[in-house]
Design a protein around this motif. Structure first.
Motif, PDB file in Angstrom:
ATOM      1  N   VAL A 150      25.089 -17.424   9.980  1.00 54.72           N
ATOM      2  CA  VAL A 150      26.400 -16.755   9.985  1.00 54.72           C
ATOM      3  C   VAL A 150      27.027 -16.823  11.377  1.00 54.72           C
ATOM      4  N   PRO A 151      27.326 -18.024  11.871  1.00 56.41           N
ATOM      5  CA  PRO A 151      27.861 -18.159  13.232  1.00 56.41           C
ATOM      6  C   PRO A 151      29.235 -17.538  13.420  1.00 56.41           C
ATOM      7  N   GLU A 152      29.964 -17.321  12.321  1.00 57.05           N
ATOM      8  CA  GLU A 152      31.265 -16.662  12.473  1.00 57.05           C
ATOM      9  C   GLU A 152      31.109 -15.225  12.965  1.00 57.05           C
TER      10      GLU A 152
ATOM     11  N   LEU B 226      26.044 -12.070  25.071  1.00 60.75           N
ATOM     12  CA  LEU B 226      25.858 -13.189  24.143  1.00 60.75           C
ATOM     13  C   LEU B 226      24.622 -12.988  23.279  1.00 60.75           C
ATOM     14  N   ARG B 227      23.573 -12.413  23.871  1.00 63.16           N
ATOM     15  CA  ARG B 227      22.353 -12.185  23.098  1.00 63.16           C
ATOM     16  C   ARG B 227      22.577 -11.188  21.967  1.00 63.16           C
ATOM     17  N   VAL B 228      23.288 -10.110  22.252  1.00 65.95           N
ATOM     18  CA  VAL B 228      23.555  -9.115  21.207  1.00 65.95           C
ATOM     19  C   VAL B 228      24.417  -9.732  20.104  1.00 65.95           C
ATOM     20  N   ALA B 229      25.424 -10.532  20.499  1.00 65.51           N
ATOM     21  CA  ALA B 229      26.263 -11.209  19.506  1.00 65.51           C
ATOM     22  C   ALA B 229      25.412 -12.145  18.650  1.00 65.51           C
ATOM     23  N   ARG B 230      24.470 -12.818  19.287  1.00 64.19           N
ATOM     24  CA  ARG B 230      23.599 -13.725  18.540  1.00 64.19           C
ATOM     25  C   ARG B 230      22.644 -12.957  17.615  1.00 64.19           C
TER      26      ARG B 230
END
Length: 387
Positions: free
Chosen positions: A199-201, A146-150
């Motif tokens: 850019v949450p998408e 999740l951190r990398v995605a964030r």
């Protein structure tokens, strides 16, 4: 920062993590975090620092509010991102402390002279815009997916890409079952940060490609398998988020866009499962449930009667939360290709009329009849001014 001497042992303090990374990217750091090498809890307390760390020694400088953590190592001893045994001592080096971090760009330190210490190639990855893990110990902490995605969402304007070998490890974590050990509070924390990133998408898309979305949020992941007019609802959700974030800066509006297609009656069960599992704020949950009711009720036309108009605004709870009207139409105008703009003006006028509406209740009206009496008068007011 500085060098202090205690009993002939040198204590060194280094600025680390996001503060160094952001400075190098030309951003203003939100927080300054420091690692302290060659010290102990007692020495930090003697210097006037306040201990706040529950599981490992973290101290606050009462004058600046900055965090100072003693250099430490972590050994995996159980499942999940909390399944670690923390080891700290004066003998732990800066490099050993940096080794336990997630990405190379977050493992750059800066000493009191401004010299960068970069044992894992973070400077090169910053230059080449790469999100790369430090070691295979990356897979020991499932929260890192999740951190990398964030981070990919937060650093999107710099066009960072996830290194293929790092994405491979993220996929390994996703199928390992360890994602299920992450608390819903931590999931929402990372999700919320991505909503504020701009850019949450990208956060959603990265979780999907790392196979994590099916675990973290199967309801949204399911949308990618539902096609309408040759386009899957997952991709449409990403596009809707992008359009909404371009016209609204509130995370609430963007989050409503994220779950917009779950508001349809066909997905009521999935929506309820989602909002009851993810630990979103209570006010946001109430807003989602309000929009769920209004979604079925709303028609994009000017054929509404005064009765319908009043009922719709009541369901939308705009008399207590006026911003709901703006949020609702921002999303619906996009979804309906701006065909709702005229309707939006109509409802704004209805809301203005009702906001200014005043009424004296005649004494002969029974208390049980007041609610219906006021409602009838509001309908007459709308009728007389707009119809």
């Amino acid at each position: 920062m500085g060098i202090y001497y205690f009993f002939e042992i040198i204590m060194k303090i280094y600025l680390v993590g996001g503060a160094v990374r952001d400075q190098l990217l030309g951003l203003i750091p939100k927080d300054n975090d420091y690692v302290v090498v060659g010290s102990s809890p007692n020495e930090m307390l003697k210097k006037g620092f306040k201990k706040v760390g529950k599981f490992f020694p973290v101290f606050i400088n009462p004058q600046t509010g900055n965090e100072y953590a003693l250099a430490r190592k972590e050994i995996k001893k159980g499942k999940g991102h909390q399944g670690f045994r923390v080891i700290f001592s004066k003998d732990i080096s800066l490099e050993e402390d940096l080794l336990r971090r997630d990405l190379t760009i977050n493992a750059i330190a800066e000493d009191e002279l401004g010299t960068k210490i970069d044992p894992f190639g973070g400077l090169s990855d910053l230059k080449n815009r790469q999100l790369r893990h430090i070691s295979n110990a990356f897979i020991e902490d499932p929260l890192r997916v999740l951190r990398v995605a964030r981070f990919k969402a937060q650093l999107h304007k710099f066009k960072f890409e996830i290194a293929p070998e790092t994405m491979s490890l993220m996929q390994r974590i996703s199928i390992s079952g360890e994602l299920e050990t992450i608390s819903q509070e931590r999931i929402w924390n990372e999700w919320h940060k991505s909503l504020l990133s701009g850019v949450p998408e990208v956060f959603i898309n990265t979780l999907r490609h790392s196979s994590a979305l099916s675990v973290i949020c199967p309801e949204i992941n399911q949308l990618y398998s539902i096609k309408i007019n040759n386009t899957n609802l997952g991709s449409q959700t990403e596009r809707l988020i992008k359009k909404v974030r371009n016209i609204s800066g509130t995370y609430q509006t963007i989050f409503i866009a994220t779950i917009f297609y779950l508001l349809h009656s066909n997905y009521e069960e999935q929506l309820n499962s989602f909002i009851n599992r993810i630990k979103i704020p209570k006010e946001l949950k109430k807003l989602i449930l309000t929009f769920q009711k209004c979604h079925f009720y709303f028609k994009c036309s000017l054929k509404e009667t005064p009765e319908f108009s009043l009922s719709f605004l009541e369901k939308l709870n705009v008399f207590r939360q006026p911003n709901n009207l703006d949020i609702f139409f921002k999303i619906y105008n996009i979804e309906n290709k701006d065909q709702c703009e005229e309707t939006q003006i109509y409802y704004q006028n209805v809301f203005k009329i009702l906001s200014e509406f005043k009424l004296d209740i005649p004494s002969h009206i029974h208390p049980n009849q007041i609610k219906n009496y006021v409602r009838e008068k509001k309908i007459i007011e709308i009728q007389s001014k707009l119809h």
